[in-house]
Design an enzyme around this catalytic site. Structure first.
Site, PDB file in Angstrom:
ATOM      1  N   ASP A  24       0.827  -1.218   0.000  1.00 33.77           N
ATOM      2  CA  ASP A  24       0.000   0.000   0.000  1.00 33.77           C
ATOM      3  C   ASP A  24       0.859   1.264   0.000  1.00 33.77           C
ATOM      4  O   ASP A  24       1.951   1.277   0.560  1.00 33.77           O
ATOM      5  CB  ASP A  24      -0.906  -0.030   1.245  1.00 33.77           C
ATOM      6  CG  ASP A  24      -2.076   0.931   1.120  1.00 33.77           C
ATOM      7  OD1 ASP A  24      -2.321   1.443  -0.001  1.00 33.77           O
ATOM      8  OD2 ASP A  24      -2.745   1.185   2.132  1.00 33.77           O
ATOM      9  N   HIS A  41       2.550   3.294  -8.977  1.00 32.36           N
ATOM     10  CA  HIS A  41       2.416   1.858  -9.253  1.00 32.36           C
ATOM     11  C   HIS A  41       3.650   1.332  -9.988  1.00 32.36           C
ATOM     12  O   HIS A  41       4.132   0.243  -9.721  1.00 32.36           O
ATOM     13  CB  HIS A  41       1.157   1.570 -10.068  1.00 32.36           C
ATOM     14  CG  HIS A  41      -0.115   1.887  -9.330  1.00 32.36           C
ATOM     15  ND1 HIS A  41      -0.301   1.534  -8.018  1.00 32.36           N
ATOM     16  CD2 HIS A  41      -1.252   2.521  -9.720  1.00 32.36           C
ATOM     17  CE1 HIS A  41      -1.507   1.941  -7.630  1.00 32.36           C
ATOM     18  NE2 HIS A  41      -2.103   2.550  -8.639  1.00 32.36           N
ATOM     19  N   LEU A 136      11.335 -20.658  -4.510  1.00 34.44           N
ATOM     20  CA  LEU A 136      10.344 -19.752  -3.891  1.00 34.44           C
ATOM     21  C   LEU A 136       9.024 -19.954  -4.629  1.00 34.44           C
ATOM     22  O   LEU A 136       8.992 -20.013  -5.859  1.00 34.44           O
ATOM     23  CB  LEU A 136      10.776 -18.287  -4.034  1.00 34.44           C
ATOM     24  CG  LEU A 136       9.729 -17.271  -3.548  1.00 34.44           C
ATOM     25  CD1 LEU A 136       9.700 -17.206  -2.021  1.00 34.44           C
ATOM     26  CD2 LEU A 136       9.987 -15.874  -4.104  1.00 34.44           C
TER      27      LEU A 136
HETATM   28  C1  FPP Z   1      -1.989   0.079  -3.332  1.00 37.12           C
HETATM   29  O1  FPP Z   1      -1.504   1.395  -3.354  1.00 37.12           O
HETATM   30  C2  FPP Z   1      -1.408  -0.652  -4.417  1.00 37.12           C
HETATM   31  C3  FPP Z   1      -2.096  -1.294  -5.409  1.00 37.12           C
HETATM   32  C4  FPP Z   1      -3.560  -1.364  -5.507  1.00 37.12           C
HETATM   33  C5  FPP Z   1      -1.401  -1.963  -6.494  1.00 37.12           C
HETATM   34  C6  FPP Z   1      -0.235  -2.806  -6.100  1.00 37.12           C
HETATM   35  C7  FPP Z   1       0.427  -3.178  -7.330  1.00 37.12           C
HETATM   36  C8  FPP Z   1       1.719  -3.061  -7.570  1.00 37.12           C
HETATM   37  C9  FPP Z   1       2.719  -2.596  -6.601  1.00 37.12           C
HETATM   38  C10 FPP Z   1       2.150  -3.441  -8.904  1.00 37.12           C
HETATM   39  C11 FPP Z   1       3.277  -4.370  -8.963  1.00 37.12           C
HETATM   40  C12 FPP Z   1       3.069  -5.710  -8.440  1.00 37.12           C
HETATM   41  C13 FPP Z   1       3.748  -6.758  -8.938  1.00 37.12           C
HETATM   42  C14 FPP Z   1       3.528  -8.120  -8.397  1.00 37.12           C
HETATM   43  C15 FPP Z   1       4.694  -6.603 -10.039  1.00 37.12           C
HETATM   44  P1  FPP Z   1      -2.583   2.580  -3.436  1.00 37.12           P
HETATM   45  O2  FPP Z   1      -2.733   2.934  -4.857  1.00 37.12           O
HETATM   46  O3  FPP Z   1      -3.825   2.180  -2.718  1.00 37.12           O
HETATM   47  O4  FPP Z   1      -1.837   3.696  -2.658  1.00 37.12           O
HETATM   48  P2  FPP Z   1      -2.533   4.876  -1.830  1.00 37.12           P
HETATM   49  O5  FPP Z   1      -3.178   4.239  -0.640  1.00 37.12           O
HETATM   50  O6  FPP Z   1      -1.357   5.715  -1.459  1.00 37.12           O
HETATM   51  O7  FPP Z   1      -3.478   5.545  -2.751  1.00 37.12           O
END
Ligand code: FPP
Length: 247
Positions: A24, A41, A136
């Protein structure tokens, strides 16, 4: 202490068999820099890659589950959803060789049928190519929700009951897990959540029943080896009694 010394230290204690991560804070990381959310992201993808490399190289756990996209994330603006789907597809396509050579077995957990065809195809390819790897086991949660998983098990149980194949007395915890789409996924030992929020957000509700929880304010794009080590240290300092009295 240097990272090498810290690694030697944690290898002397019990390591978590299964680590699950709620990545997050990508959006906030981007907003703090005046960048569009998707840049967060992109950076988050690099952090995920760094973590996979680290735990594989240093044999820090056998199962790693990354919460890449939840069943609720479909409600985000369409451009963001599209970007994430593309990013995840590109990640699998570009890193598959490296993952395969490093001994990583890749599996996606979640609603495969909701994924765009291109991503679903990359998932199939990655799962097939890495199926014999054992170093893994990387579970990528894609369109995943803990409640969805329980609902799927319920649906199967009702169907089997209607078919006469399941009686009420056959239903126990092991049976429920066998019917879930995550059947075979071991219990989670350690959940790490970045970004400062302290909740599970419909992640692995069943498998994390006895997980130790580690929350950090670090935003996901800045998650690094040192933060992972802090989580493992915290884990090793916990007394795990699984509801029993330890003597
Ligand atoms: C939450 O941050 C994150 C996500 C919904 C996406 C997670 C995905 C990745 C990190 C992409 C890469 C993953 C892999 C396996 C390659 P948010 O957008 O909710 O952040 P915020 O709370 O600050 O808005």
């Amino acid at each position: 202490m240097s990272l090498r010394n810290e690694l030697d230290q944690v290898h002397k204690g019990p390591l978590p068999h299964h680590v699950a991560v709620v990545m997050d804070g990508n959006g906030r990381w981007a907003a703090a820099r005046g960048l569009p959310r998707v840049e967060g992201h992109r950076k988050g993808g690099e952090a995920a890659e760094r973590l996979i490399r680290f735990v594989t190289r240093e044999t820090l756990c056998e199962h790693l589950t990354l919460f890449a996209f939840s069943t609720e994330n479909w409600e985000r603006p369409p451009e963001e959803v599209e970007f994430l789907m593309e990013l995840l597809g590109e990640f699998l396509a570009q890193k598959l060789g490296e993952l395969a050579d490093a001994g990583v077995r890749v599996e996606a957990i979640g609603q495969h049928d909701r994924l765009p065809p291109v991503l679903a195809e990359e998932v199939r390819r990655a799962e097939h190519r890495t199926r014999d790897n054992r170093r893994l086991f990387l579970h990528v949660a894609l369109s995943f929700g803990g409640r969805w998983s329980v609902v799927e098990a319920m649906r199967k149980a009702v169907q089997q009951s209607v078919d006469g194949a399941l009686r009420p007395e056959d239903v126990d915890a092991a049976c429920v897990h066998r019917l879930m789409p995550t059947a075979g996924l071991p219990d989670v030992d350690l959940v790490i959540r970045t970004g400062g929020e302290q909740r599970l957000s419909n992640f692995l509700l069943w498998e994390a029943a006895y997980a130790e929880l580690f929350f950090t304010p670090v935003l996901w794009p800045e998650f690094d080896e040192a933060t992972f080590m802090r989580a493992v240290h915290a884990y090793q300092g916990r007394q795990r009694n699984f509801g029993k009295v330890l003597r």
